[in-house]
Design an enzyme around this catalytic site. Structure first.
Site, mmCIF file in Angstrom:
data_model
loop_
_atom_site.group_PDB
_atom_site.id
_atom_site.type_symbol
_atom_site.label_atom_id
_atom_site.label_comp_id
_atom_site.label_asym_id
_atom_site.label_seq_id
_atom_site.Cartn_x
_atom_site.Cartn_y
_atom_site.Cartn_z
ATOM 1 N N GLU B 36 0.708 -1.626 0.182
ATOM 2 C CA GLU B 36 -0.011 -0.088 -0.024
ATOM 3 C C GLU B 36 0.873 1.032 -0.532
ATOM 4 O OE1 GLU B 36 -2.134 -1.061 3.457
ATOM 5 O OE2 GLU B 36 -2.743 -2.863 2.063
ATOM 6 N N SER B 66 -6.351 -3.847 0.561
ATOM 7 C CA SER B 66 -6.347 -5.451 0.546
ATOM 8 C C SER B 66 -5.509 -6.324 1.578
ATOM 9 C CB SER B 66 -6.809 -5.900 -0.574
ATOM 10 O OG SER B 66 -7.726 -5.081 -0.685
ATOM 11 N N GLU B 67 -5.006 -6.477 2.545
ATOM 12 C CA GLU B 67 -3.867 -7.990 2.940
ATOM 13 C C GLU B 67 -4.404 -8.958 2.622
ATOM 14 O OE1 GLU B 67 -5.486 -5.207 4.478
ATOM 15 O OE2 GLU B 67 -3.549 -3.634 4.910
ATOM 16 N N GLN B 89 2.197 -1.557 6.235
ATOM 17 C CA GLN B 89 2.047 -0.730 5.223
ATOM 18 C C GLN B 89 2.943 -0.772 7.112
ATOM 19 O OE1 GLN B 89 -0.143 2.862 5.445
ATOM 20 N NE2 GLN B 89 0.750 2.802 3.894
ATOM 21 N N PHE B 90 2.004 -1.112 8.262
ATOM 22 C CA PHE B 90 2.656 -1.494 9.403
ATOM 23 C C PHE B 90 2.205 -3.348 10.160
ATOM 24 C CE2 PHE B 90 1.671 2.636 10.000
ATOM 25 C CZ PHE B 90 3.045 3.438 10.766
ATOM 26 N N ASP B 92 0.883 -5.038 12.121
ATOM 27 C CA ASP B 92 0.369 -5.005 12.304
ATOM 28 C C ASP B 92 -1.310 -5.275 12.322
ATOM 29 O OD1 ASP B 92 0.472 -3.235 15.903
ATOM 30 O OD2 ASP B 92 2.269 -2.516 13.677
ATOM 31 N N ILE B 94 -0.981 -7.013 8.964
ATOM 32 C CA ILE B 94 -0.718 -8.313 9.302
ATOM 33 C C ILE B 94 -2.330 -9.571 9.170
ATOM 34 C CG2 ILE B 94 0.078 -9.474 10.991
ATOM 35 C CD1 ILE B 94 2.471 -10.582 8.816
ATOM 36 N N HIS B 136 -0.111 -0.571 16.392
ATOM 37 C CA HIS B 136 0.699 0.071 15.556
ATOM 38 C C HIS B 136 1.956 -0.415 16.477
ATOM 39 C CE1 HIS B 136 -2.084 2.141 13.600
ATOM 40 N NE2 HIS B 136 -1.340 2.750 12.213
HETATM 41 C C1 LIG Z 1 -6.127 -3.220 7.347
HETATM 42 C C2 LIG Z 1 -5.935 -1.664 6.818
HETATM 43 N N1 LIG Z 1 -4.717 -1.909 6.545
HETATM 44 C C3 LIG Z 1 -3.786 -0.038 6.913
HETATM 45 C C4 LIG Z 1 -3.917 0.421 6.899
HETATM 46 C C5 LIG Z 1 -3.263 2.108 7.006
HETATM 47 N N2 LIG Z 1 -3.638 3.093 6.600
HETATM 48 C C6 LIG Z 1 -4.567 3.685 7.489
HETATM 49 S S1 LIG Z 1 -5.242 4.988 7.000
HETATM 50 C C7 LIG Z 1 -4.543 4.717 5.298
HETATM 51 C C8 LIG Z 1 -5.524 4.454 4.298
HETATM 52 C C9 LIG Z 1 -6.892 5.243 4.044
HETATM 53 O O1 LIG Z 1 -7.646 5.943 3.193
HETATM 54 P P1 LIG Z 1 -9.189 6.288 3.084
HETATM 55 O O2 LIG Z 1 -10.068 4.939 3.365
HETATM 56 O O3 LIG Z 1 -9.386 6.559 1.560
HETATM 57 O O4 LIG Z 1 -9.228 7.539 4.015
HETATM 58 P P2 LIG Z 1 -8.817 8.524 4.105
HETATM 59 O O5 LIG Z 1 -8.157 8.656 5.287
HETATM 60 O O6 LIG Z 1 -8.709 8.622 2.560
HETATM 61 O O7 LIG Z 1 -10.089 9.362 4.700
HETATM 62 C C10 LIG Z 1 -3.918 3.342 5.059
HETATM 63 C C11 LIG Z 1 -4.002 2.297 4.239
HETATM 64 C C12 LIG Z 1 -5.235 -0.109 8.119
HETATM 65 N N3 LIG Z 1 -5.178 1.315 9.150
HETATM 66 N N4 LIG Z 1 -5.750 -0.734 7.864
#
Ligand SMILES: Cc1ncc(C[n+]2csc(CCOP(=O)(O)OP(=O)(O)O)c2C)c(N)n1
Ligand SMILES: Cc1ncc(C[n+]2csc(CCOP(=O)(O)OP(=O)(O)O)c2C)c(N)n1
Ligand SMILES: [Mg+2]
Ligand SMILES: [Mg+2]
Lengths: 375, 335, 375, 335
Positions: B36, B66-67, B89-90, B92, B94, B136
């Site tokens: 991601e 989409s892990e 990305q973290f 966690d 996983i 995290h």
């Molecule tokens: C399952 C999962 N994977 C990765 C992340 C890391 N992460 C946190 S916010 C984010 C982006 C989120 O984008 P969106 O859903 O469009 O919300 P926005 O921040 O744009 O409001 C990611 C990849 C996470 N929190 N949870």
């Protein structure tokens, strides 16, 4: 909204308006209240950014700047007994839930500003005693679902709380807030599919701000309007202008009415734009992936400005009054307290003061509450 | 042209990782990166910075959030002859791709009686002490240590980070890499890295400090807590050996046993929850295999069996500290 | 199939046929081959049931009885270089892949009958040396993906193999077989969403046999035609009559053509009916949840009978020839070897014999191949 | 009316579970059952047989094949005042709902500083030896033992099955129940169950055989392997104590320590993979806490660090056997 889920006209609602809009029933007072709430959400955001810059806060800030129309419009369509599930970019929702019942109404079913600031500052007054960070708070009593970091992870819980309410004979609904990026999670699909099967009153709001962190929507899904995802579940998918608090209000009311009538879930896509970086740590880096012009273009439609314009057109606000608190279009570094109505500033001041003065939880609390029954 | 070694440019942990991936991308045209925000952003921490500019989306793929699909698509790539670096990305998150890791990827070689191998590296920022709270901060390596078919490494120096990452990216088996994010940019760890290609083979522990009064086995950022405790103890006249495992699966038992022959005392330190954690695994193996060398009960210091709470006092309360380690070490030495 | 994914006419294809059908190009020989393949799949199923009843087999049998049209029709539309991912109910697919190249063609890119029987009997001749059970086999060389038990779990891998092929400049496609129940898994959504984003040539076949173990479709999803799930991904969703091998062939060819042209993934729903219990352990219990009348009704349309009827109509088969091997409509206990073409029986006999005579793997193999690099 | 006790009707393990759930459904109107095929079919093994006829879909919900949603919806139900019994069709599929268990459900009480509790039981058939292969044989309890906030039980008798299931269904915390499917219908385990309501509290081990030469700690179906080994050893004049843990989290350490005081020798047996498994956890805790009582190296016999292969000889090769246990026990006794 149609009661049969397969009517394509109802599912493809863009450009068509139902005969009667929920906003037609709103009074001038409601308009003023909505505007004030937009200010409140905006002020919370810029104030926190300032506090952080002053070094008074730890943790990341996920700015809701420019997306306030979604939070305010969606919440305004709910009853106190309805559930919400806000996520990282919806921090104001926690204390603005049921604001319609009065910001300081002791019966209000939403968190107090003291509680939310207690969380931001990491103090014992946080509803979770600052055990988890950011927006990871909630309240069973206030009907706010506690999220984890795992995106889309609370949609199943939202489905579950409505199932319990239905078993108890209640007609409450649950509204989940989600970034468009989070919809790629498998659990999004699993939960909405089951809600569709069981016709459970769960409204999935998509805050489509065009970016998931550094990833643009065309790498996230392959649809013109994300709302069309709903077609695959056999449920309605509405599109709202997320910058127009009234449009959000109308679409959410439509969805809520549909749900309360026992017709099941729906998706409401609110189109918006993320003003800043993903989090405040990302503000300086966002230009790595997001062209300057896109940001300029995206920020043009400020929900406060749009609401003021509508109110002036309706005669609910004189042009002079509209010019009074010019917070719209300004970033955190440009804005001052003078740009906001004083009651908004005072409200948040109260929260900040309470938080600053509250104690940090004691260390040994880290070892508590792993289980309820300690044995 | 001046090389790093010649000029003595010191590099941090993150740079070590970054160089490892970039160099392997260069030398192995079959290597694909997935994750991601790893493209234009370069990942949440910048580990993949610059890769997309060099290799394009064909080999550096910004994935939807989409892990499960990320890991599963990577498995398909491996099945069809590619090698894949997957960034979580973290670490966690996983948990959201868990099934595809433990049931699809880890077992693939076994299920096919060796026909198929899975040269997949899954890596991501991990570890607590930084105020990351429950989601995290995790060190969830024990889940995978109990899932046969996955190698697990946790480097703690820039040199090891680069050398082990390169070894992992060349390994034919799935390798999980826990990158301690609090080490990413620690200035005091910076070191000059060899200009030439090198690897640090998986499965070899590193003796980070020699001593004959007590063996402390640890890994990740706890290495530095233990080294600090060892320094404290040195002042009191005690000589503590500190072993940095670096590789959990496979585990370098021989190095630990050798040490125990000398010290006769074992303390294991890690920051994961205690029950069924890897600290306990080391303790068990040594109790089984080096019982005769132990003159004191083997001990472990781990995170409490709690999540990692957010605010500082609570977070520190549940995690191993230099004080705790020092105290426990003294007790064991004096036992 | 349209090249734009948003053309609703193309997405809602039921009742409409494209101008030219793939089956229009099939010769009489092809029809005979297809019929023989239907017999082959059917015979494999009933023969295994008999072998199990005789106590010669361990493990559960998931009967593909009455669903052969899907396996045969789908495979007939593929090239040797295409990938497939069969699951529990698709056992014949493993050795019927690329049957079109000749059942005993040494170049054929599919498993041998000896290999598949080796797996069923748990012998060293199994492609996985009988380390995993049932349909959990595969072959990198034969381009068959090895599934786990976790439903929908191989769709991501199918996406991955096509991504690798595309990087290598190949235009192969991957076809995954899935029960309709498995589509409720989150990973189904994650994988297809990404395939849609990347326009990867992955065709998701849904064997909609109306039941997922003991659960009827109305508890699994809320759509008239499951194929409409595709609309939510912005990809084509086709509906085929799973009992008509030619219709399956046509729809899969349509989907494959669309994919090979670089337009991305699609879903092909094949409507069918599960003749027996979920597995052979369930045969006696299935009446607990499934009414007798439904079973009678569902079994009425046997794919062998339907194909024979078409061939008689086309003049490819005389009524007398059609009456010759009357396997259609019969269950495993009613049917004998005489009901099948002798070459079909002989083919399987060869596999069974080989399997019976092959040794069981040695115990210590249980400890092998955890890692490739043992260190 | 004749009661079971009076007439002495013996019941099997599965009946114990079934009765427990049915009785709790009767007495607790807030209890909901969720799972795949648990309605008209009564579940893959019949544990929920009859519930839908009595309670309807309102309280007995056939779910889509969506393990993550099943657990997550259950969490929402708990958040809103219900108790939930979740059936995993096989415990192996728990990996597909993993995140919702470890990150959502297990931490809920902790995150809310006690505001919310999660009275959720997740149960399902588990265990190998039956030819279930990689995905119908797992004992993955260690994943959850390393995830704070989840209780874990593994009953081994009809009496315990019923009593612990009832205790679990009344417990305010998430409880995972590993039901050994090979015990479901074992005739030799059938026993008369009390007619009256009873529970077997969580967190208490059961001494299944007394002895003073060696302590074997085990659980699940391995209890019977160990009892058989103990019988063999008895013939040779050795008295082995066999402790059936029944409850892993919380763990009854006191009972084990008491036993070790007497036997001074420890063998732990389970059928999960060795590394970071629960056998190692018991071994670690006892090495730490009962070191002084141990006169021989503590040992464990577990599954090899492999998946569970299908065909019989391979399956048995990787799993603990009576012979292995007997042999190891002798070695320890004679140490
Ligand atoms: C399952 C999962 N994977 C990765 C992340 C890391 N992460 C946190 S916010 C984010 C982006 C989120 O984008 P969106 O859903 O469009 O919300 P926005 O921040 O744009 O409001 C990611 C990849 C996470 N929190 N949870
Ligand atoms: C993730 C997962 N959950 C549960 C199961 C147990 N299970 C095996 S087959 C099956 C029903 C499958 O139904 P469907 O997908 O419609 O395929 P069919 O058997 O009807 O062909 C279930 C629930 C499983 N294999 N994987
Ligand atoms: Mg977004
Ligand atoms: Mg089905």
């Amino acid at each position: 909204m149609a009661t049969t889920k397969t009517d394509p006209d109802q599912r493809h609602n863009e450009g068509r308006e139902p005969a009667k809009l929920a906003s037609d029933l709103l009074t001038a007072d409601d308009y003023h209240e909505l505007l004030k709430q937009l200010y409140m959400a905006r002020y919370f955001d810029v104030r926190l950014i300032k506090e952080k810059k002053r070094g008074r806060l730890r943790g990341t800030l996920y700015s809701s700047h420019n997306q306030e129309g979604i939070i305010v419009g969606a919440l305004y369509g709910l009853r106190p007994t309805d559930w919400i599930s806000p996520i990282h970019r919806d921090m104001p929702a926690f204390f603005m839930k049921d604001f319609r019942s009065g910001w300081d109404n002791p019966e209000r079913v939403g968190m107090t500003i003291e509680e939310v600031c207690g969380q931001v500052w990491g103090k014992v007054t946080s509803p979770g005693r600052a055990r988890d960070n950011w927006s990871h708070i909630g309240s069973r009593a206030k009907k706010i679902i506690h999220s984890t970091s795992m995106l889309a992870g609370t949609i199943p819980a939202a489905v579950g709380v409505t199932l319990a309410d239905r078993l108890n004979g209640l007609d409450s609904v649950a509204v989940t807030f989600n970034g468009e990026g989070s919809t790629a999670q498998g659990v999004f699909h699993e939960a909405i599919n089951f809600a569709a099967v069981e016709k459970l009153p769960v409204i999935t709001i998509i805050e489509n701000n065009q970016w998931a962190y550094g990833t643009p929507t065309h790498y996230e899904y392959s649809l013109e309007d994300f709302a069309r995802r709903a077609d695959g579940f056999g449920i309605p998918g509405l599109v709202a202008d997320g910058q127009d608090v009234l449009d959000v209000y109308n679409k959410v009311c439509q969805a809520v009415e549909f749900s309360r009538a026992g017709n099941g879930p729906s998706i409401v896509e609110c189109k918006t734009f993320r003003s800043y970086g993903h989090g405040d740590h990302d503000d300086d880096r966002a230009e790595k992936y997001r062209p300057e012009e896109e940001v300029e273009e995206g920020r043009k439609r400020d929900p406060i400005a749009i609401m003021k314009k509508i109110m002036v057109e309706k005669g609910f606000l004189s042009p002079a009054e509209a010019a009074k608190f010019p917070a719209e279009g300004k970033g955190a570094s440009e804005v001052t307290d003078e740009d906001f109505p004083p009651e908004v500033v005072a409200y948040l001041n109260r929260g900040v003061e309470s938080a600053v003065n509250a104690p940090v939880p004691e260390a040994h609390e880290g070892g508590m509450w792993v289980f309820r029954e300690e044995n | 042209m001046a090389t790093a070694t010649e000029t003595g440019v010191k590099k941090n942990f993150l740079t070590g990782l970054k160089e490892a991936i970039a160099e392997e991308m260069e030398s192995n045209p079959n290597l694909i990166c997935m994750g991601e925000d790893i493209g234009a952003l370069g990942g949440a921490f910048g580990v993949t910075d610059g890769l997309i500019a060099r290799w394009g989306r064909e080999r550096v793929i910004d994935m939807p959030i989409s892990e499960a699909a990320i890991v599963g698509v990577a498995a398909g790539l491996c099945l069809n002859g590619k090698s894949v670096m997957v960034e979580m990305q973290f670490i966690d998150f996983i948990s959201c791709g868990f099934d595809q890791i433990v049931n699809m990827t880890a077992t693939y070689h076994y299920r096919t009686a060796g026909e198929v191998n899975m040269p997949m590296v899954i890596r991501g920022p991990a570890g607590a002490y930084g105020g990351g709270a429950l989601y995290h901060s995790q060190m969830n390596e024990a889940w995978f240590a109990n899932s046969p078919g996955i190698k697990i490494i946790v480097p703690s120096t820039p040199y090891d980070a680069k050398g082990m990452m390169k070894a992992a990216l060349r390994n034919p088996d799935p390798v999980l890499v826990y990158e301690i994010k609090d080490l990413y940019r620690r200035r005091d760890l910076e070191e000059v890295l060899p200009e030439e290609d090198y690897i640090v083979p998986l499965g070899k522990a590193s003796v980070r400090r020699e001593g004959d009064d007590l063996t402390i086995v640890t890994y990740g950022q706890n290495v530095y807590h233990c080294l600090e405790a060892a320094k404290n103890l040195e002042k009191e006249g005690y000589h503590v050996e500190v072993i940095d495992l670096r590789s959990l699966v496979p585990l370098d038992e021989a190095t630990i046993i050798e040490s125990l022959k000398k010290t006769n005392r074992l303390l294991v330190v890690n920051e994961a929850p205690m029950t069924c954690g890897f600290a306990g695994e080391v303790l068990s193996r040594m109790s089984e295999k080096a019982f005769e060398y132990l003159d004191a009960p083997p001990a472990r210091i781990t995170r409490l069996d709690t999540p990692v709470p957010w605010v500082k006092p609570l977070e520190l309360f549940v995690l191993p500290s230099v004080e705790q380690i020092t105290e426990k070490a003294l007790k064991l030495i004096k036992y």
